[in-house]
Design an enzyme around this catalytic site. Structure first.
Site, PDB file in Angstrom:
ATOM      1  N   GLY A   1       0.812  -1.205   0.000  1.00  0.00           N
ATOM      2  CA  GLY A   1       0.000   0.000   0.000  1.00  0.00           C
ATOM      3  C   GLY A   1       0.842   1.250   0.000  1.00  0.00           C
ATOM      4  O   GLY A   1       0.574   2.198  -0.726  1.00  0.00           O
TER       5      GLY A   1
ATOM      6  N   MET B   1       5.078   2.813   1.599  1.00  0.00           N
ATOM      7  CA  MET B   1       6.333   2.571   2.303  1.00  0.00           C
ATOM      8  C   MET B   1       6.842   3.888   2.858  1.00  0.00           C
ATOM      9  O   MET B   1       6.943   4.879   2.139  1.00  0.00           O
ATOM     10  CB  MET B   1       7.370   1.939   1.359  1.00  0.00           C
TER      11      MET B   1
ATOM     12  N   ASN C   1       9.539   5.438   3.675  1.00  0.00           N
ATOM     13  CA  ASN C   1      10.896   5.965   3.504  1.00  0.00           C
ATOM     14  C   ASN C   1      10.998   7.397   4.033  1.00  0.00           C
ATOM     15  O   ASN C   1      10.164   8.246   3.728  1.00  0.00           O
ATOM     16  CB  ASN C   1      11.272   5.964   2.016  1.00  0.00           C
TER      17      ASN C   1
ATOM     18  N   HIS D   1      -0.906   6.864   8.617  1.00  0.00           N
ATOM     19  CA  HIS D   1      -0.093   5.715   9.026  1.00  0.00           C
ATOM     20  C   HIS D   1       1.375   5.917   8.669  1.00  0.00           C
ATOM     21  O   HIS D   1       2.279   5.721   9.496  1.00  0.00           O
ATOM     22  CB  HIS D   1      -0.641   4.452   8.341  1.00  0.00           C
ATOM     23  N   GLU D   2       1.626   6.336   7.438  1.00  0.00           N
ATOM     24  CA  GLU D   2       3.011   6.508   6.996  1.00  0.00           C
ATOM     25  C   GLU D   2       3.684   7.689   7.694  1.00  0.00           C
ATOM     26  O   GLU D   2       4.883   7.661   7.952  1.00  0.00           O
ATOM     27  CB  GLU D   2       3.065   6.687   5.475  1.00  0.00           C
TER      28      GLU D   2
END
Length: 898
Positions: free
Chosen positions: A324, A326, A328, A360-361
């Site tokens: 979904g 990442m 980074n 969330h990220e």
């Protein structure tokens, strides 16, 4: 944030509930460990044979990387160099560094001592130990403890479409032009596919990245550019980026594309950019607005000392991505469907997905990036907090949604609570730019508890309580047995055991001292004095054979535990109490809170699957549903019945199942209809109601779908189907229609001007056809370029497999084309697993199990799908066992019900 009045004991218990939820969600979301849980270490300076261990020795520690990568999007290769400054921690004559599918030519590796002086010479040319993906560099002398060295390596690699490491992808522009881009995805162990590195999460360092590319592209990396791009003598562009903060290799990211961006500046002065292909740039507004607000929110929540540390953050919607998103650091990568939103085209579900994924990220910029697990076994420290803290941010930026009531109630106790927030801040401040394990979190939360004079109870400390949840698989089922003696008192014996959805599962444990017993924070209420906001509470400890609940009430009152499902455990009552709950639901279901009604349905069907109660008892909890109008219980019903529906769809009982469910769903459907208006949760409900009604063959629903679809076919440029109901309309019309309806859908899908959300829904709806030849043709398109996104290919074959007509077609296709699938996706952690799970979870006969096991034996090289195959065997065995043990009971109950 609002407050609820609670007792100190209840607050403490709910504090533990929250931590348990975070732990278990994190463990479920996290990746599996790679290799052992401890570094290899070495007491032998020669380092002989250390390349045969899976972990790096603790002899060297990277300090900084200078990475240059030249990306050739014409020849599909990349080349470059990496200079690594590292410290020698223990004397050694061996350097091990990760590399996978990279070419390092002769004479392209050098070693120097930093600051002058001499370094040992290379004993011979570096060589590759492929089993553990090491470049082995043997030296003619010993590196000295405390000295700094610079290792320089030139490398080259293929720019493949394998969705791992540094990979390429393509898309078709609105003008019909095929364009390419390249991006990285490194978690957990694929940085080594892009450049030689110390590829473990504890090996943190800074990175200075330089990217060279053709002039029609633009480059992004974790940090901002350090200056203007340089035009090279061959016309290519060189972009150099500022040194990053200290971070592990799996968070390194760079992208070469022709995408465009929109920007905002946050209150803290961070430049916030959202990137997409030019045709979709106007779909970035929502993510930009909410993302920048969420970053500000977390900056304020976590305090001045741990604000987001870089001067920019970019989010980019990639055309092909294996997960979904990442996290980074400074450059978050997404699937397009997880970042792009367009009002009037995207659904309310899509809007929630984008907001939740972005939140969330962004949590990960602190939990995972600022502080990083020492090893993958502690990945829950990333995923648990990211999964739950995102809700606080979502409510901050979308206050009218009213979502996640039980979660947000816990957040009001803890995230907004001075004690919890103080402990969390201590944790972040003490460990920023470092690596952590469980003990670090317990230490700082315990410190905050002590400062506020909060005790968990006699002989209880946070680490001891949480050990029972961290070191044992699964969670308990709580058995409640009442005596019904009356006397104005409800008395119940409460005990625990491990919950096993598969009663035949292996129960051995690596922690026999714990014995699959937990510290369980119980919450409870009764019909005579219902309290779903501040319920009574009690501890059930591992050493307790049972505890007794005593509370005022009558023998005719129901007793309810795990209020609003705040705890991670199932609850099984004696038959009489189940009957009292059923009677309450049928007479006045609103006397029980919405979240607790959902919890009862979820518990009942889970307990039935585990053979703790009968399927008849579980179905008894659905008889009141004709009166249910709230979204959350219906969502629980839809989820709880998914496995049963899957196992019944090829049996004689399926007709009665659909007839019964049609009767339960129709009143809700008639109330909600096709009016896609109202608040967030109402619109989610308005999407679910027709979905269930059409799936259970409500004729009016199907006819309405056909009518809407036919209008769209008559005027393809005017899609009158509302985004919230498009999945239902498309699937229902294609299932009831024929070749014309399917061909129309495929033509719209292939049109580069079709909005992305519509394409996403069509790729699944085309699997709803009831014509075998159509489904076979559909799957064959996966082998060509008609469907060129990994996500779409997975969605297509899984959609066909979920269709009773299509399951054997999908299973045959998967086996016949395994070599193609294995080559294409065998190195991707997510794609192959999703495909295997999505297809094989539908098998439920002994013959199908035999065919699966035979296929696995004939094809031992399963790549990243090996674990998914093993899990699939267990799922199929569970499906077979369910039919053997439950089919007659369900069949008879349904016959009686209809």
């Amino acid at each position: 944030m609002g407050r609820y009045v609670v007792t100190r004991r209840t607050a403490v218990i709910l504090f533990i509930v929250f931590l348990v939820v975070v732990v278990l969600i994190g463990l479920m979301c996290g990746l599996l460990t790679r290799g052992g849980s401890e570094p290899a270490g070495t007491s032998d300076p020669s380092g002989a044979g250390l390349w045969k261990t899976t972990r790096l020795p603790q002899t060297l520690s990277p300090v900084s990387y200078e990475l240059m990568v030249r990306t050739d999007m014409t020849k599909f290769i990349f080349s470059g160099s990496v200079g690594i400054l590292f410290e020698c921690l223990e004397p050694t004559d061996l350097i091990l560094i990760h590399a996978n599918n990279l070419t390092v030519g002769e004479g392209q590796t050098t070693l120097k001592r930093d600051g002058g002086g001499t370094a040992p010479e290379l004993l011979k040319e570096p060589w590759i130990y492929e089993e553990n993906q090491f470049i082995v560099i043997e030296l003619d002398g010993t590196l000295k403890k405390g000295d700094m060295y610079r290792l320089y390596i030139e490398f080259q690699g293929p720019l493949q479409e394998d969705l791992a490491g540094f990979y390429r992808m393509s898309y078709i522009s609105a003008a019909g032009e095929k364009r390419f881009l390249a991006s990285t995805v490194f978690e957990p162990t694929d940085a080594r596919k892009a450049f030689p590195c110390f590829d473990e999460p504890a090996m943190k360092a800074t990175f200075t990245i330089t990217l060279e590319h053709e002039p029609k592209y633009h480059a992004l990396a974790n940090s901002a550019k350090s200056g203007d791009d340089e035009i090279l003598s061959d016309g290519w562009i060189r972009a150099t980026f500022k040194e990053t903060v200290k971070m592990p290799t799996y968070l390194v990211c760079y992208v070469v594309s022709d995408f465009k961006a929109k920007y905002k500046t946050t209150a803290s002065g961070v430049t916030f950019g959202v990137w997409a292909r030019e045709d979709f740039i106007n779909q970035t507004d929502y993510a930009l607005e909410k993302g920048s607000a969420i970053l500000d929110f977390f900056d304020n929540l976590f305090g001045m000392d741990v604000k987001y540390p870089m001067d920019k953050i970019d989010m980019i919607a990639l055309t092909n991505f294996p997960a979904g998103a990442m996290e980074n650091w400074g450059l978050i990568t997404y699937q397009e469907s997880a970042l792009l939103y367009e009002e009037g085209v995207s659904s309310e579900t899509q809007k929630q997905l984008v907001c939740g994924t972005v939140a969330h990220e962004l949590v990960h910029q602190w939990f995972g990036n600022l502080i990083t697990p020492k090893w993958w076994s502690y990945i829950w420290l990333n995923e648990g907090f990211a999964t739950y803290l995102k809700y606080t941010a979502m409510v901050e930026v979308e206050p009218d949604w009213g979502m996640g009531s039980s979660v947000l109630r816990m957040m009001s106790f803890f995230i907004g609570d001075e004690t919890f927030l103080k402990g969390l801040t201590y944790y972040l401040e003490a460990n920023k730019y470092s690596n952590v394990d469980n003990s670090d979190l317990w230490l700082h939360l315990s410190t905050a508890l002590e400062e506020h004079n909060i005790s968990l109870g006699d002989d209880m400390d946070l680490a001891t309580v949480m050990k029972t949840w961290m070191h044992q698989m699964g969670f308990p089922v709580i058995k409640v047995k009442r005596d019904y003696k009356g006397n104005g008192q409800i008395t119940a014996r409460v005990e625990q055991k491990r919950f096993l959805s598969d009663p035949t599962a292996d129960t051995t444990t690596g922690h026999p001292d714990l014995g699959y017993l937990w510290y369980v924070p119980l919450t409870y209420t009764t019909s005579s004095s219902p309290d779903f906001v501040s319920p009574d509470s009690k501890w059930l400890r591992p050493e307790d054979e049972y505890v007794t609940i005593e509370t005022p009430g009558r023998s005719t009152d129901w007793l309810l535990l795990n209020i609003d499902q705040r705890g991670i455990y199932r609850v099984n009552y004696d038959d009489q109490n189940w009957g009292l709950i059923k009677a309450q639901l049928e007479s006045n279901h609103e006397a029980i809170s919405t979240a607790s009604r959902a919890s009862l349905i979820s518990d009942a069907f889970s307990l039935a699957e585990a053979s703790e109660i009968s399927q008849s008892q579980a179905f008894d909890m659905t008889t009141y549903l004709k009166e249910e109008r709230d979204y959350v219980p219906w969502y629980a019903v839809d989820s709880a019945l998914s496995n049963i529906e899957r196992n019944l769809q090829r049996t004689g009982a399926f007709g009665n199942f659909k007839k019964y469910m049609r009767g339960q769903v129709t009143p809700m459907y008639e109330v909600l209809g096709w009016n896609n208006t109202g608040d967030h949760q109402t619109r989610l409900h308005q999407g679910l109601a027709p979905s269930m009604a059409c799936r259970y063959n409500n004729d009016e629903c199907i006819q309405a779908s056909l009518h809407l679809y036919s209008q769209w076919m008559a005027s393809p440029t005017n899609n009158i189907v509302h985004p919230d109901i498009q999945p239902t309309v498309y699937c229902s019309a294609i299932a009831a229609g024929g070749q014309d309806e399917w061909d129309f859908a495929f033509d719209v899908y292939r049109n580069p001007n079709t909005p992305l959300p519509v394409k996403d829904r069509l790729v699944q709806a085309m699997g709803c056809s009831q014509q075998p030849w159509i489904l076979s043709t559909y799957l064959k398109y996966i082998l060509g370029d008609a469907i060129n996104k990994a996500k779409d290919e997975v969605d297509a074959i899984v959609a066909v497999a979920h269709n009773a007509v299509g399951l054997p077609i999908a299973w045959d296709f998967f086996r016949a084309n395994w070599d193609f699938i294995r080559t294409r996706y065998g190195d991707s952690v997510f794609i192959l697993k999703d495909m295997i799970t999505g297809i094989l979870s539908n098998l439920n006969t002994p013959f199908e199990l035999e065919s699966l096991e035979r296929f696995m034996a004939d094809n031992p090289d399963q790549g990243t799908g090996a674990e998914a195959f093993t899990e699939a065997v267990a799922v199929v065995k569970g499906n077979i066992r369910w039919i053997e043990q439950n089919y007659k009971d369900v069949d008879q109950w349904l016959q009686d019900a209809v």
